[in-house]
Write a protein that holds these residues in place. Sequence first.
Motif, PDB file in Angstrom:
ATOM      1  N   MET A 264      -5.371  -9.425  10.957  1.00  0.00           N
ATOM      2  CA  MET A 264      -6.274  -8.414  10.429  1.00  0.00           C
ATOM      3  C   MET A 264      -5.540  -7.093  10.172  1.00  0.00           C
ATOM      4  O   MET A 264      -5.917  -6.337   9.282  1.00  0.00           O
ATOM      5  CB  MET A 264      -7.447  -8.196  11.397  1.00  0.00           C
ATOM      6  N   GLU A 265      -4.521  -6.802  10.997  1.00  0.00           N
ATOM      7  CA  GLU A 265      -3.822  -5.535  10.823  1.00  0.00           C
ATOM      8  C   GLU A 265      -3.164  -5.464   9.448  1.00  0.00           C
ATOM      9  O   GLU A 265      -3.239  -4.432   8.774  1.00  0.00           O
ATOM     10  CB  GLU A 265      -2.767  -5.373  11.923  1.00  0.00           C
ATOM     11  N   ARG A 266      -2.506  -6.562   9.004  1.00  0.00           N
ATOM     12  CA  ARG A 266      -1.883  -6.567   7.688  1.00  0.00           C
ATOM     13  C   ARG A 266      -2.934  -6.495   6.586  1.00  0.00           C
ATOM     14  O   ARG A 266      -2.740  -5.839   5.562  1.00  0.00           O
ATOM     15  CB  ARG A 266      -1.020  -7.819   7.506  1.00  0.00           C
ATOM     16  N   ALA A 267      -4.067  -7.138   6.794  1.00  0.00           N
ATOM     17  CA  ALA A 267      -5.139  -7.087   5.799  1.00  0.00           C
ATOM     18  C   ALA A 267      -5.635  -5.658   5.618  1.00  0.00           C
ATOM     19  O   ALA A 267      -5.907  -5.213   4.484  1.00  0.00           O
ATOM     20  CB  ALA A 267      -6.279  -8.010   6.207  1.00  0.00           C
ATOM     21  N   ASN A 268      -5.744  -4.903   6.705  1.00  0.00           N
ATOM     22  CA  ASN A 268      -6.168  -3.499   6.617  1.00  0.00           C
ATOM     23  C   ASN A 268      -5.122  -2.660   5.873  1.00  0.00           C
ATOM     24  O   ASN A 268      -5.469  -1.779   5.076  1.00  0.00           O
ATOM     25  CB  ASN A 268      -6.400  -2.936   8.015  1.00  0.00           C
ATOM     26  N   LYS A 269      -3.850  -2.943   6.124  1.00  0.00           N
ATOM     27  CA  LYS A 269      -2.790  -2.205   5.441  1.00  0.00           C
ATOM     28  C   LYS A 269      -2.799  -2.498   3.941  1.00  0.00           C
ATOM     29  O   LYS A 269      -2.607  -1.601   3.113  1.00  0.00           O
ATOM     30  CB  LYS A 269      -1.435  -2.556   6.050  1.00  0.00           C
ATOM     31  N   LEU A 270      -3.008  -3.767   3.591  1.00  0.00           N
ATOM     32  CA  LEU A 270      -3.057  -4.121   2.174  1.00  0.00           C
ATOM     33  C   LEU A 270      -4.253  -3.478   1.486  1.00  0.00           C
ATOM     34  O   LEU A 270      -4.147  -3.034   0.337  1.00  0.00           O
ATOM     35  CB  LEU A 270      -3.121  -5.653   2.032  1.00  0.00           C
ATOM     36  N   ARG A 271      -5.396  -3.429   2.189  1.00  0.00           N
ATOM     37  CA  ARG A 271      -6.583  -2.794   1.612  1.00  0.00           C
ATOM     38  C   ARG A 271      -6.345  -1.300   1.402  1.00  0.00           C
ATOM     39  O   ARG A 271      -6.701  -0.729   0.371  1.00  0.00           O
ATOM     40  CB  ARG A 271      -7.798  -3.022   2.508  1.00  0.00           C
ATOM     41  N   ARG A 272      -5.697  -0.670   2.360  1.00  0.00           N
ATOM     42  CA  ARG A 272      -5.395   0.774   2.228  1.00  0.00           C
ATOM     43  C   ARG A 272      -4.437   1.026   1.070  1.00  0.00           C
ATOM     44  O   ARG A 272      -4.614   1.976   0.290  1.00  0.00           O
ATOM     45  CB  ARG A 272      -4.765   1.277   3.533  1.00  0.00           C
ATOM     46  N   LEU A 273      -3.416   0.174   0.913  1.00  0.00           N
ATOM     47  CA  LEU A 273      -2.463   0.329  -0.188  1.00  0.00           C
ATOM     48  C   LEU A 273      -3.151   0.131  -1.529  1.00  0.00           C
ATOM     49  O   LEU A 273      -2.913   0.893  -2.484  1.00  0.00           O
ATOM     50  CB  LEU A 273      -1.321  -0.677  -0.027  1.00  0.00           C
ATOM     51  N   GLU A 274      -4.028  -0.859  -1.617  1.00  0.00           N
ATOM     52  CA  GLU A 274      -4.730  -1.128  -2.880  1.00  0.00           C
ATOM     53  C   GLU A 274      -5.666   0.024  -3.223  1.00  0.00           C
ATOM     54  O   GLU A 274      -5.754   0.439  -4.384  1.00  0.00           O
ATOM     55  CB  GLU A 274      -5.500  -2.446  -2.766  1.00  0.00           C
TER      56      GLU A 274
END
Length: 294
Positions: free
Chosen positions: A1-11
């Motif tokens: 989930m941590e990487r998913a949150n980072k990807l969402r923030r980058l997008e």
Amino acid sequence: MERANKLRRLEEFRRTKPHCSASALGQILTDIKTHGLPELTDRVSMREGRDRVAHLVTPYGCILKPVPVVNNIGVMVDLPIACPLASLTYALEESDGLRSLFKHRLTLKPSSPEDPWTIVLYCDEVTPGNPLANLNRRRFHAFYWSFIELGTEALSHEESWFILMTEISTVVNCLQGGLSACFAAAVKAFFRDGMDMKRGGLTLSLDGQDTKLLATLGSVLLDGGAHKYVWGARGDGASKFCILCNNLWTNQSNIVAEDGTNLLRCDVITVDGLEAASDIELRTNMRYLQQESA
């Protein structure tokens, strides 16, 4: 989930900002992570930083210099041109990679008055914004230059090309001679009195060693439209599309098929079969066109 949150923030970050390529944005973020955020980030400060570089004093004067030309109503106007000698000197001071490239290529092919380097000049019109707009005031002509002796691999990268001039198309269209006059001013920038790349050359400081570089104009890259407006040629729709070749015609003209002497050529991609026009023939054609234009 941590990487998913980072990807969402980058997008979210990418989509909520004005467009730039993914590669450019990646380099911007990487630089910020490595060197931190610059203290000045607004457009006015960016413009001030650009102007500071443009007016830096080099051994050949300021990088940005005015070149006088005549507009359609006979008034002298100044076109800003990046002095080739000054801009090249500054670029070599700032870039270790460019300095190493020039040092290597000058070792392979030294420059001399008998065998100077070859300047290649490129011109094209750039259309930012909507290309279908009735009047796009952001359209401009861009001039770039480099040296053929830098090699094919180096010339395949934009870092090996130097900006000579950019001018808004509406300004270029108001000059006597249009793009042709603008192009002439660009060429003369290399061969001014006191700063002549062919006769006096320029002195390059490469890792503490001074090297003389002399060069002459030897190649011009243009597309069909620029070819038409720079040289006054007919352009893409002409039957004889090259003013320098006596025997080169287009295939669509059918002139080659009707000739019967096998002297005229079309669909030629090498210079072996071309017959070059002499200086006298070029002057004769020029005088004919001058007479007919009246």
